[in-house]
Scaffold this motif. Sequence first.
Motif, PDB file in Angstrom:
ATOM      1  N   ILE A  99     119.712  55.910  71.673  1.00  0.00           N
ATOM      2  CA  ILE A  99     120.841  55.057  72.036  1.00  0.00           C
ATOM      3  C   ILE A  99     120.401  53.650  72.435  1.00  0.00           C
ATOM      4  CG2 ILE A  99     122.882  54.870  73.495  1.00  0.00           C
ATOM      5  CD1 ILE A  99     122.735  57.168  71.254  1.00  0.00           C
ATOM      6  N   PRO A 100     119.538  53.458  73.443  1.00  0.00           N
ATOM      7  CA  PRO A 100     119.096  52.090  73.743  1.00  0.00           C
ATOM      8  C   PRO A 100     118.256  51.471  72.627  1.00  0.00           C
ATOM      9  CG  PRO A 100     117.872  53.670  75.062  1.00  0.00           C
ATOM     10  CD  PRO A 100     118.983  54.434  74.406  1.00  0.00           C
ATOM     11  N   ALA A 101     117.696  52.296  71.748  1.00  0.00           N
ATOM     12  CA  ALA A 101     116.932  51.778  70.621  1.00  0.00           C
ATOM     13  C   ALA A 101     117.826  51.357  69.462  1.00  0.00           C
ATOM     14  CB  ALA A 101     115.926  52.829  70.145  1.00  0.00           C
ATOM     15  N   THR A 102     119.136  51.669  69.557  1.00  0.00           N
ATOM     16  CA  THR A 102     120.066  51.368  68.466  1.00  0.00           C
ATOM     17  C   THR A 102     121.031  50.244  68.814  1.00  0.00           C
ATOM     18  OG1 THR A 102     119.989  53.658  67.658  1.00  0.00           O
ATOM     19  CG2 THR A 102     121.873  52.332  66.987  1.00  0.00           C
ATOM     20  N   PHE A 103     121.585  50.287  70.024  1.00  0.00           N
ATOM     21  CA  PHE A 103     122.703  49.416  70.370  1.00  0.00           C
ATOM     22  C   PHE A 103     122.288  48.349  71.388  1.00  0.00           C
ATOM     23  CE2 PHE A 103     124.528  53.677  69.439  1.00  0.00           C
ATOM     24  CZ  PHE A 103     125.177  53.340  68.257  1.00  0.00           C
ATOM     25  N   ASP A 104     123.156  47.303  71.507  1.00  0.00           N
ATOM     26  CA  ASP A 104     122.877  46.278  72.506  1.00  0.00           C
ATOM     27  C   ASP A 104     123.206  46.795  73.907  1.00  0.00           C
ATOM     28  OD1 ASP A 104     125.684  45.901  73.069  1.00  0.00           O
ATOM     29  OD2 ASP A 104     125.832  44.438  71.449  1.00  0.00           O
ATOM     30  N   ALA A 105     122.813  46.024  74.911  1.00  0.00           N
ATOM     31  CA  ALA A 105     122.890  46.495  76.293  1.00  0.00           C
ATOM     32  C   ALA A 105     124.310  46.830  76.716  1.00  0.00           C
ATOM     33  CB  ALA A 105     122.285  45.451  77.224  1.00  0.00           C
TER      34      ALA A 105
END
Length: 283
Positions: A226-232
């Motif tokens: 998830i954090p590796a795919t989407f912005d903060a």
Amino acid sequence: MTDQVNPPQQQHRQPGRETEMHPNPDYMPKFPGNGRLAGKVAVITGGDSGIGRACAVLFAREGADLALVYLEEDEDARITEAAVRAEGQQALLLRGDVSDQQFCDDAVKKTVARFGRLDVLVNNAAEQHPREEVTDITPEQLQKTFATNIFGYVYLTQAALPHLKKSAAIVNTASVTAYRGSPALLDYSATKGAIVSFTRALSGNLADRGIRVNAVAPGPIWTPLIPATFDADKVAAFGADQPMKRPGQPNEVATCHLFLACDESSYLSGQVLHPNGGEIVGG
């Protein structure tokens, strides 16, 4: 505005690192083991973190030895290995790319050489790369996403089959996106739909051999992907639009994999379980 359920964060590489997430995903089993996989051996791809780690620790608690296939996240893999050993079971770390057929063949050979058998295959490794338009998907991205997310499942299955006996189980990780799509994850959604179809077709193909094939289609789960795919900002709101208003934890999904891997699901094949926070799909 969508509610924030986790701190904003982002990782700028795939696969993500569980060690860099805050809060860390909850992978520990919630209940004592009952020997559901006693004496068995399982291969889990993407076994270093996320759903794969939760499956590994839960399977170990239920008595299985594990071969953990992972791409490059050595620190995460060592943490998972230690957690498996803390449950009293053995873990074999296998570093490599499931999109490489030769690696998949070698991974199974090393597993059987180490443990002498193979009873369960959990195909779980995946990657995803959001694009707003279908025309933004490059041939390279398309090929890599399919190579990891579905070709790897086929390669591992081909390698494992000569070693799987009657009552063995194959469990594939699909996704809610296979059923409702995801406008910004077009190629990923397509691969997850392919996994559902592969599961159904393979279950019929192997029924006479007594090998069951099922799948799990998670909704939004708090994993390194998830954090590796989407912005903060998207990460902070991840899962808030589900009926339960939160993302699921890996240990809330691994129980589905365990059920499908053990004899408690002996009359299930070609089926899909949906740990997705209450979203109704496929009805």
